[in-house]
Write a protein that holds these residues in place. Sequence first.
Motif, mmCIF file in Angstrom:
data_model
loop_
_atom_site.group_PDB
_atom_site.id
_atom_site.type_symbol
_atom_site.label_atom_id
_atom_site.label_comp_id
_atom_site.label_asym_id
_atom_site.label_seq_id
_atom_site.Cartn_x
_atom_site.Cartn_y
_atom_site.Cartn_z
ATOM 1 N N GLN A 365 0.759 -1.261 0.085
ATOM 2 C CA GLN A 365 0.104 0.179 0.158
ATOM 3 C C GLN A 365 0.817 1.324 0.093
ATOM 4 O O GLN A 365 2.244 1.195 0.420
ATOM 5 C CB GLN A 365 -0.932 -0.107 1.291
ATOM 6 C CG GLN A 365 -1.910 -1.163 1.414
ATOM 7 C CD GLN A 365 -2.761 -1.351 2.565
ATOM 8 O OE1 GLN A 365 -2.204 -0.623 3.782
ATOM 9 N NE2 GLN A 365 -3.702 -2.047 2.649
ATOM 10 N N LYS A 366 0.248 2.407 -0.642
ATOM 11 C CA LYS A 366 1.034 3.692 -0.446
ATOM 12 C C LYS A 366 1.124 4.026 1.403
ATOM 13 O O LYS A 366 0.244 3.713 1.992
ATOM 14 C CB LYS A 366 0.208 4.780 -0.987
ATOM 15 C CG LYS A 366 0.253 4.468 -2.597
ATOM 16 C CD LYS A 366 -0.785 5.566 -3.174
ATOM 17 C CE LYS A 366 -0.771 5.440 -4.605
ATOM 18 N NZ LYS A 366 -1.350 6.509 -5.294
ATOM 19 N N PRO A 367 2.075 4.812 1.768
ATOM 20 C CA PRO A 367 3.642 5.290 0.933
ATOM 21 C C PRO A 367 4.665 4.390 0.603
ATOM 22 O O PRO A 367 5.762 4.749 0.232
ATOM 23 C CB PRO A 367 3.908 6.345 1.830
ATOM 24 C CG PRO A 367 3.718 6.088 3.149
ATOM 25 C CD PRO A 367 2.463 5.136 3.026
ATOM 26 N N ASN A 370 3.949 1.726 -4.845
ATOM 27 C CA ASN A 370 2.866 2.173 -5.714
ATOM 28 C C ASN A 370 2.363 1.164 -6.453
ATOM 29 O O ASN A 370 1.836 1.243 -7.714
ATOM 30 C CB ASN A 370 3.679 3.248 -6.614
ATOM 31 C CG ASN A 370 4.831 2.548 -7.599
ATOM 32 O OD1 ASN A 370 4.795 1.421 -7.546
ATOM 33 N ND2 ASN A 370 5.637 3.634 -8.443
#
Length: 510
Positions: A365-367, A370
């Motif tokens: 997942q972000k961060p 990507n």
Amino acid sequence: MDNYVVEMLNIRKEFPGIVANDNINLQLKKGEIHALLGENGAGKSTLMNVLFGLYQPEKGEIRVNGKPVTITDPNVANRLGIGMVHQHFMLVEKFTVAQNIILGAEPKGKGRVVDLKKAEKEIAELSERYGLSVDPKAKISDISVGMQQRAEILKTLYRGAEVLILDEPTAVLTPQEIKELIGIMKSLISEGISIILITHKLKEIMEVSDRCTVIRKGEGVGTVNVNETDVDELASMMVGRQISFKTEKTEANPKENILSIKDLHVQDIRKAMMVKGLNLDVRAGEIVGVAGIDGNGQSELIEAITGLRKSESGSIQLNGKNIENLSTRKVTESGVAHIPQDRHKFGLVLDYPIAENMVLQTYYQKPFSNSKVLSFKNIYDHANQLIEDYDVRTPSPQTKARSLSGGNQQKAIIAREVDRSPDLLIAAQPTRGLDVGAIENIHKRLIKERDKGRAVLLVSFELDEVMNVSDRIAVMFDGEIVANVKPEETNEQELGLLMAGSTKEKAGEN
């Protein structure tokens, strides 16, 4: 003059970027139980690994029976009469007790063939002499953790150990097994064995030890006679400040149901039904403690909730939505965090850096990603913040998880799970292997999560922990919840009777 069987004088042990032991002294008298006390990462296990020959010190001297020695490896330690039972057992699961004990020291019969019958006879005699009650022919995979530990103790005795190092021996035992181990230690002492006991359980030190050496952040604080001290003094020596053994908290203000379990049935790996029609609710803003003797279905219940095990029937709802038999990732994404009972099996990838272990649930997942490429900068920035916030003692975020002490491994898991702000936090044995300072902090964290409106399900074999932290206690026996009680309206004796299958009415009469 004192009769010292082992003396460690001015020991210094360094690793890249860290001094693990700095000028430490420890002197073990013949026939005593000598506790070695310190916080997680204080250097206790490192010091004992020096004594056992797994590490070589940069400075200092070791004497055995008054004579200076150089212990270059564990075989040398064994020849000097020093044996060590490690916190994580060194046993081959597919071998029998006897095969494990003689491994590397096999008795030879005619034609240089291993004489297993002779070994089994000798091991049975040793087991009886020291009151260990271990079957030499039993396969390791078929016996309890407590019996596996006894096999490890027998392994050292078989090799002629007169000095026994026990590294956190009660960390993985049930209360009954702890009681039995204390009896075994006393029996060993009566037979002339001397014991160094690595622990941070203060009650056990007071019950079983003669003297206690305390180390803090790699340095010696001092040695005290146990009959001349108390748990408050030992705790402050260990962490450098006063410790509160009673967790301060306001009264809970529970709201809507977060977890709702109805008529749940779950089997274990042998297809035996371990959870039998269980019903349980946990609301937002409360800590529900599950009290029970190990083996009454607690592990299977947790695994069913977290997606690690399929349930046979019944429902598990989170915020009104069914999550039974979903994948572990789907359960996690639904809002469940899990501090597992077995941190090595379910909590960590031991050969990954500690930073990467801290994003095991969220790396995609972000961060941190990507969806195609990992952002190691963000992963390591995040890890550095958690390491600071949760006091995870590690040389660096690049350090492999297996290199950390058990307590610091546990802190890393707790940091990862709590940081995700889950709707439901499942904490299974969350303070296993932690020192009193870390336990105090973890209990405060659980209460802080409760006060944020999270639902917390605490599963612990430590009755004082369940009593201290829970707002409500669900007692589990033979796969069912047999009673719901409030901590302020019960006591450890009543809980113990309920855990053993007594009814609420009969337990209250005693």
